[in-house]
Scaffold this motif. Structure first.
Motif, PDB file in Angstrom:
ATOM      1  N   PRO A  54      31.563  41.949  37.470  1.00  0.00           N
ATOM      2  CA  PRO A  54      32.038  40.962  38.533  1.00  0.00           C
ATOM      3  C   PRO A  54      33.557  41.222  38.369  1.00  0.00           C
ATOM      4  N   ASN A  55      34.304  41.010  39.406  1.00  0.00           N
ATOM      5  CA  ASN A  55      35.873  41.258  39.426  1.00  0.00           C
ATOM      6  C   ASN A  55      36.445  42.581  38.983  1.00  0.00           C
ATOM      7  N   TYR A  56      35.590  43.605  38.851  1.00  0.00           N
ATOM      8  CA  TYR A  56      36.242  44.719  38.519  1.00  0.00           C
ATOM      9  C   TYR A  56      36.858  45.359  39.542  1.00  0.00           C
ATOM     10  N   GLU A  57      38.232  45.814  39.210  1.00  0.00           N
ATOM     11  CA  GLU A  57      38.852  46.964  40.261  1.00  0.00           C
ATOM     12  C   GLU A  57      38.813  48.168  39.999  1.00  0.00           C
ATOM     13  N   ASP A  89      30.662  39.623  44.536  1.00  0.00           N
ATOM     14  CA  ASP A  89      31.208  39.482  43.093  1.00  0.00           C
ATOM     15  C   ASP A  89      32.619  40.125  42.978  1.00  0.00           C
ATOM     16  N   ARG A  90      33.168  40.090  43.965  1.00  0.00           N
ATOM     17  CA  ARG A  90      34.601  40.402  44.097  1.00  0.00           C
ATOM     18  C   ARG A  90      34.870  41.853  43.256  1.00  0.00           C
ATOM     19  N   ASN A  91      33.800  42.689  43.480  1.00  0.00           N
ATOM     20  CA  ASN A  91      33.935  43.997  42.772  1.00  0.00           C
ATOM     21  C   ASN A  91      34.184  45.031  44.002  1.00  0.00           C
ATOM     22  N   GLU A 139      31.015  42.900  31.710  1.00  0.00           N
ATOM     23  CA  GLU A 139      32.245  42.694  31.458  1.00  0.00           C
ATOM     24  C   GLU A 139      32.877  44.230  31.454  1.00  0.00           C
ATOM     25  N   ARG A 151      38.299  44.261  48.895  1.00  0.00           N
ATOM     26  CA  ARG A 151      37.309  43.179  48.558  1.00  0.00           C
ATOM     27  C   ARG A 151      36.247  43.295  49.683  1.00  0.00           C
ATOM     28  N   ASN A 211      43.677  47.207  44.224  1.00  0.00           N
ATOM     29  CA  ASN A 211      43.235  45.855  44.328  1.00  0.00           C
ATOM     30  C   ASN A 211      43.266  45.257  45.738  1.00  0.00           C
TER      31      ASN A 211
END
Lengths: 142, 146
Positions: free
Chosen positions: A40-43, A98-100, B47, A94, A91
């Motif tokens: 999640p959140n990986y750019e 999961d904002r990846n 992560e 999107r 970045n």
């Protein structure tokens, strides 16, 4: 420049080395993107070097004027050996919940292309060294 | 962090995910747990690792590997705490039925777990492909000058 270094340090050989260096960095970035496909959140990271190399080797029509040695060089012909791969973190896009922002199909296609490019460049560099060896062998025989 | 390590971390993470999914499917009928109540489905949270220094590399490479990052790891395994997600079955003769005759069953949806497993399996394969590419490039590099 000595005779031997003139054999080895021709611009095209340096270009090949820089190409291998660039594709190697890109391979690591692509591998990392693929490993993080479900994080999640990986750019995603992208690597660019081709344009920089081309600019350093052949120059640009736009040349910034400098009046001091400490000024940044803008445009013109640069030093190929000083080009380093540039990593850019994307970045802006999107599209997943999961904002990846990894598109796995794109990453796999880029991986295949980049691997082939790296293999081709390595092959060309290998041939270059074979040529030099032939030249040196012929020179020692005459 | 080499490309091999990065892909290996992806393989490990996806394998852990598969283990958790297998555990969910195995416990799809488990009515009693140590914590009390039926089994709760678990899921993994990944992560991104790295984006840190590697001391043995040159300045330029150090900068590169810090930005590119160094693979992935399992941050935590969380239980699905969605309220009222347990399936309610009316079966008064069941030994675990409450006073109203309702039995709570795990919140595991086996179909969803199977789809997740396919996803994990494909992600694993993607990492294998990246690893094979690394091998191919390394082999070619070793042939320079031959």
């Amino acid at each position: 420049m000595g005779l031997i270094s003139r054999l080895f340090e021709v611009p095209s050989t340096v270009m090949l080395k820089k190409g291998i260096e660039g594709t190697d960095a890109r391979h690591r970035a692509l591998s990392n993107n693929i490993a993080n496909v479900d994080t999640p959140n990986y750019e995603r990271a992208t690597v660019s070097f081709e344009k920089e190399l081309q600019r350093a080797r052949f120059g640009t029509s736009f040349i910034g004027k400098t009046t001091d040695d400490r000024h940044f060089r803008i445009g013109g012909v640069g030093v190929v050996g000083e080009v380093t791969p540039r990593v850019v973190i994307d970045n802006n896009t999107r599209f997943r919940a999961d904002r990846n922002n990894i598109n796995i199909d794109e990453e796999m296609a880029n991986l295949a292309e980049n691997t082939q490019k790296n293999v081709a460049l390595t092959d060309l560099l290998s041939r270059r060294y074979k040529e030099i060896r032939t030249i040196l062998q012929q020179a020692s025989q005459t | 962090m080499s490309a091999f390590d990065i892909s290996a971390s992806g393989l490990t993470a996806q394998r852990v995910r598969m283990d958790v999914i297998a555990n969910n499917i195995a416990n799809a009928q488990t009515l009693v747990t140590k914590e009390g109540g039926p089994y709760r489905r678990r899921s993994v949270v990944f992560e991104a690792m790295g984006r840190h220094f590697n001391e043995s590399l040159t300045q330029a490479h150090r900068r590169l590997s810090r930005i590119i990052g160094g693979g992935v790891k399992v941050n935590k395994i969380v239980e699905d705490q969605t309220p009222n997600a347990f399936t309610k079955i009316y079966d008064p003769s069941h030994p675990f039925a409450d006073s109203t005759g309702v039995v709570l069953r795990p919140n595991v949806n086996v179909v969803q777990e199977m789809v997740d497993m396919i996803d994990a399996s494909r992600a694993y394969e993607a990492n294998v492909t990246a690893l094979n590419s690394s091998k191919q490039m390394m082999t070619k590099a070793l042939e320079i000058g031959k």
